[in-house]
Design an enzyme around this catalytic site. Structure first.
Site, PDB file in Angstrom:
ATOM      1  N   ASP A  33      -2.793  -0.516   1.499  1.00  0.00           N
ATOM      2  CA  ASP A  33      -2.160  -1.826   1.385  1.00  0.00           C
ATOM      3  C   ASP A  33      -0.878  -1.637   2.146  1.00  0.00           C
ATOM      4  O   ASP A  33      -0.658  -2.776   2.873  1.00  0.00           O
ATOM      5  CB  ASP A  33      -1.840  -1.724   0.166  1.00  0.00           C
ATOM      6  CG  ASP A  33      -1.097  -3.106  -0.782  1.00  0.00           C
ATOM      7  OD1 ASP A  33      -1.252  -4.214  -0.010  1.00  0.00           O
ATOM      8  OD2 ASP A  33      -0.384  -3.100  -1.667  1.00  0.00           O
ATOM      9  N   SER A 120      -9.479   2.392  -4.860  1.00  0.00           N
ATOM     10  CA  SER A 120      -9.087   3.128  -5.762  1.00  0.00           C
ATOM     11  C   SER A 120      -9.213   4.687  -5.602  1.00  0.00           C
ATOM     12  O   SER A 120      -8.809   5.365  -6.715  1.00  0.00           O
ATOM     13  CB  SER A 120     -10.006   2.723  -7.140  1.00  0.00           C
ATOM     14  OG  SER A 120      -9.255   1.588  -7.532  1.00  0.00           O
TER      15      SER A 120
END
Length: 171
Positions: A33, A120
């Site tokens: 991210d 994740s």
């Protein structure tokens, strides 16, 4: 349709859409991210702020699409994976939704090539092998896959790369 696993930096790929393992704020963070926001520049951040202003945060399993800013890709699809904690079937279903919702958005925007990170499996602590199985099972069984020319799983670390290779050989 080509399905590939590579070990590389996802921000360097010339594809229609790069998937970002985002957090609920959509305003950047660590890992992939942070790398996407840093390399993509202010355009991505501004697009995410506009999304937040209209819909609020992005919940786990959901996905939104923005410009890719300074990246080579055309779009960034931001999806929020589940935090593993103690796990459970709901976490597995949420992770699967990350992949299917990202593919749906890609098709809606006429994307033919897409690159996924290992959603994740970093700070959110989702078990890597289980995540790989969910990712590969979800995309290979998704009806939107027929619209794609190439789907890449881009692993930043060697462990995920080996796991994805192994899972793909079995499937």
């Amino acid at each position: 349709m080509k399905l590939k696993v590579l070990q590389a930096d996802i921000t360097t790929f010339e594809v229609d859409a790069i998937v970002n393992a985002a957090n609920t704020s959509l305003l950047g963070g660590g890992g992939v991210d942070g790398a996407i926001h840093r390399k993509g520049g202010v355009e991505i951040l501004e697009a995410c702020r506009k999304i937040r202003a209209t819909q609020g945060k992005c919940n786990p399993g959901e996905a939104v699409i923005t410009t890719a800013g300074n990246l080579i890709a055309k779009y960034v699809i931001h999806t929020v994976g589940p935090v593993w904690n103690n796990g459970g079937k709901d976490k597995e279903e949420t992770l699967s939704k990350c992949y299917s919702n990202s593919l749906r958005l890609a098709v809606e925007h006429n994307c033919k090539t897409i690159a996924f990170p290992n959603i994740s499996t970093g700070i959110y602590k989702f078990p890597k092998e289980l995540a790989a199985n969910i990712a590969i099972h979800t995309v290979t069984n998704d009806p939107n896959l027929t619209h794609m020319k190439e789907l890449l799983f881009v692993c930043y670390d060697e462990l995920n790369f080996r796991i994805y290779q192994k899972v793909l050989e079995v499937n």
